[in-house]
Design an enzyme around this catalytic site. Structure first.
Site, PDB file in Angstrom:
ATOM      1  N   ARG A 255      -2.887   0.679 -14.086  1.00  0.00           N
ATOM      2  CA  ARG A 255      -3.553  -0.594 -13.814  1.00  0.00           C
ATOM      3  C   ARG A 255      -4.761  -0.689 -14.735  1.00  0.00           C
ATOM      4  NH1 ARG A 255      -7.968  -0.599 -10.657  1.00  0.00           N
ATOM      5  NH2 ARG A 255      -7.445   0.844  -9.002  1.00  0.00           N
ATOM      6  N   HIS A 259      -8.769  -3.097  -9.173  1.00  0.00           N
ATOM      7  CA  HIS A 259      -7.775  -3.152  -8.095  1.00  0.00           C
ATOM      8  C   HIS A 259      -7.491  -4.610  -7.708  1.00  0.00           C
ATOM      9  CE1 HIS A 259      -5.629  -2.537  -4.404  1.00  0.00           C
ATOM     10  NE2 HIS A 259      -6.543  -3.217  -3.765  1.00  0.00           N
ATOM     11  N   TYR A 268     -15.573   4.355 -10.736  1.00  0.00           N
ATOM     12  CA  TYR A 268     -14.792   5.549 -10.395  1.00  0.00           C
ATOM     13  C   TYR A 268     -13.831   6.043 -11.487  1.00  0.00           C
ATOM     14  CZ  TYR A 268     -11.494   1.842  -8.975  1.00  0.00           C
ATOM     15  OH  TYR A 268     -10.683   0.735  -8.961  1.00  0.00           O
TER      16      TYR A 268
HETATM   17  C1  LIG Z   1      -1.744  -0.899   5.844  1.00  0.00           C
HETATM   18  C2  LIG Z   1      -2.851  -1.150   4.893  1.00  0.00           C
HETATM   19  N1  LIG Z   1      -3.851  -0.244   4.772  1.00  0.00           N
HETATM   20  C3  LIG Z   1      -4.860  -0.471   3.888  1.00  0.00           C
HETATM   21  C4  LIG Z   1      -4.894  -1.622   3.152  1.00  0.00           C
HETATM   22  C5  LIG Z   1      -6.026  -1.863   2.141  1.00  0.00           C
HETATM   23  N2  LIG Z   1      -5.491  -1.680   0.807  1.00  0.00           N
HETATM   24  C6  LIG Z   1      -5.078  -2.730   0.067  1.00  0.00           C
HETATM   25  S1  LIG Z   1      -4.402  -2.266  -1.384  1.00  0.00           S
HETATM   26  C7  LIG Z   1      -4.695  -0.643  -1.064  1.00  0.00           C
HETATM   27  C8  LIG Z   1      -4.322   0.415  -2.068  1.00  0.00           C
HETATM   28  C9  LIG Z   1      -2.930   0.267  -2.552  1.00  0.00           C
HETATM   29  O1  LIG Z   1      -2.697   1.169  -3.599  1.00  0.00           O
HETATM   30  P1  LIG Z   1      -1.273   1.310  -4.228  1.00  0.00           P
HETATM   31  O2  LIG Z   1      -0.248   1.392  -3.159  1.00  0.00           O
HETATM   32  O3  LIG Z   1      -1.325   2.431  -5.190  1.00  0.00           O
HETATM   33  O4  LIG Z   1      -1.041  -0.099  -4.975  1.00  0.00           O
HETATM   34  P2  LIG Z   1      -1.868  -0.719  -6.188  1.00  0.00           P
HETATM   35  O5  LIG Z   1      -2.968  -1.518  -5.582  1.00  0.00           O
HETATM   36  O6  LIG Z   1      -2.364   0.402  -7.026  1.00  0.00           O
HETATM   37  O7  LIG Z   1      -0.899  -1.577  -6.913  1.00  0.00           O
HETATM   38  C10 LIG Z   1      -5.288  -0.474   0.181  1.00  0.00           C
HETATM   39  C11 LIG Z   1      -5.663   0.830   0.750  1.00  0.00           C
HETATM   40  C12 LIG Z   1      -3.858  -2.546   3.329  1.00  0.00           C
HETATM   41  N3  LIG Z   1      -3.801  -3.689   2.631  1.00  0.00           N
HETATM   42  N4  LIG Z   1      -2.834  -2.288   4.188  1.00  0.00           N
END
Ligand SMILES: Cc1ncc(C[n+]2csc(CCOP(=O)(O)OP(=O)(O)O)c2C)c(N)n1
Ligand SMILES: [Mg+2]
Length: 359
Positions: A255, A259, A268
């Site tokens: 990415r 985020h 970070y």
């Molecule tokens: C069940 C849940 N827990 C926490 C969150 C908050 N949250 C949103 S995105 C994220 C991280 C996701 O990371 P990843 O799966 O690696 O996807 P990326 O954003 O890197 O594409 C979190 C913890 C959420 N949306 N849903």
């Protein structure tokens, strides 16, 4: 191919390297039209994504998750068939566009309009899923239903590296394996889950190897290589359709942006790391590949950029028109065909409050 690239041996599938050199033995047989479609979809994704950032920064759109750097994902959409189902998380604009999703739906979703979640009839894309990992269960469920009904339909569910820590993912993997569901779990390992790095997300050497525990194949692919993603997904989709069961695909990518628009990644991670991945850009290497084939030239690029810009402007105009007519009450209308008594109560409560505000 899948056996050959055993993730336990630390091998991953790459067909197009960062300099745009192709592995002739593994190169998928795609026509000029198909190659152009793939490239054009990647360019549209990047331009639509960049435009979305400008809209968000000028207050015309809400918080959203950029896809920047992960555009090779479009190949997954092109390796699927029209009747197949796609279950996105929130960073798959490229796959959605490759699967004919109207671009205005993406803008509408992040303008806060439920209308953005309504896929036109015949375009089998589920709405974006923000609850991390939940869409994997929906995808596997649809694949199991297809098996029971005898439909030759494959379901692809996308998730991130962070999503693999959710219970939902492991339940989905278990059901997929036990019931030989015709599905693909497509994991975009972009190295970060907000500020959590991949190395503390899981103690497994690769994400792909997790499939072995659930009794089906897993493959790690260069996720910035559209040809490798196409080849791996195509094979997995064909296997699923033949009744051979599921595949987990780990797409090794990065990415490049934050985020979401609410995040500051400089807190970070290092510039050096970002630079390393920018040198592995998926569009740049595909462009070189097309240029070597005599398909890409400057004039083609200029025309393409003009066409994409026009398409983006038209999509925004459509989205803003719908968004202007959207009312807060609309959020209650899409969950069920008929509102439940609890929803009705909340709906009436909101209406009363909105009326009181107007007075
Ligand atoms: C069940 C849940 N827990 C926490 C969150 C908050 N949250 C949103 S995105 C994220 C991280 C996701 O990371 P990843 O799966 O690696 O996807 P990326 O954003 O890197 O594409 C979190 C913890 C959420 N949306 N849903
Ligand atoms: Mg991630």
């Amino acid at each position: 191919m899948i056996e050959h690239f055993n993730p336990l041996e630390g091998k991953f599938l790459q067909i197009l390297d960062k300099e745009g050199n192709v592995d002739k033995l593994l190169e998928p047989k795609l026509s000029v039209t198909e190659l152009k479609k793939m490239y054009e979809c990647m360019v549209l994704t990047r331009m639509a994504d960049t435009k979305a950032l400008a809209l968000q920064r000028s207050g015309r759109m809400g918080t959203f998750a950029q896809v920047l750097g992960q555009e090779a994902q479009v190949a997954v959409g092109f390796a699927m068939q029209k009747q197949d189902w796609f279950f996105p998380s929130f960073r798959e604009l490229g796959i959605l566009l490759a699967r004919d999703a109207p671009l205005e739906l993406f803008y509408l979703t992040f303008m806060g309009c439920e209308e953005g979640n309504r896929s036109p009839k015949g375009i089998n894309n589920f709405p974006l899923s923000v609850p991390v990992g939940s869409q994997t269960l929906h995808g596997v469920g649809v694949a199991m239903a297809a098996n029971i009904k005898g439909h030759k339909v494959v379901a692809v569910a996308a998730l991130g590296d962070g999503g693999t820590s959710e219970g939902d993912f492991h339940e989905a993997m278990n059901f997929a394996g036990v019931f030989k569901a015709p599905c693909i779990l497509f994991c975009q390992n972009n190295q970060w889950a907000i500020s959590t790095p991949r190395h503390i997300q899981t103690a497994s050497k690769t994400i792909a190897q997790k499939a072995i525990a659930y009794g089906f194949p897993g493959i790690q692919v260069d996720g910035n290589d559209a040809l490798a993603l196409y080849a791996a997904t195509k094979e997995a989709v064909e296997n699923a359709r033949k009744g051979k069961g599921p595949t987990l695909i780990e797409s090794l990518t990065y990415r490049i942006g934050p985020h979401t628009t609410a995040d500051d990644p400089t807190l970070y991670r290092s510039d050096k790391e970002v630079k390393y991945w920018q040198e592995r850009d998926p569009i740049k290497r595909f462009k070189i590949y097309l240029q070597k084939k005599g398909i890409w030239n400057k004039k083609y690029e200029e025309d393409l950029v003009k066409r994409c810009a026009k398409q983006i402007e038209a999509a925004i105009a459509k989205a803003e028109k719908v968004a202007a007519a959207t009312k807060p009450e609309d959020m209650f209308k899409y969950m069920y065909a008929e509102m439940t008594s609890e929803l009705k109560e909340q709906f009436e409560y909101l209406q009363k409050n909105l009326e009181a505000k107007e007075e």
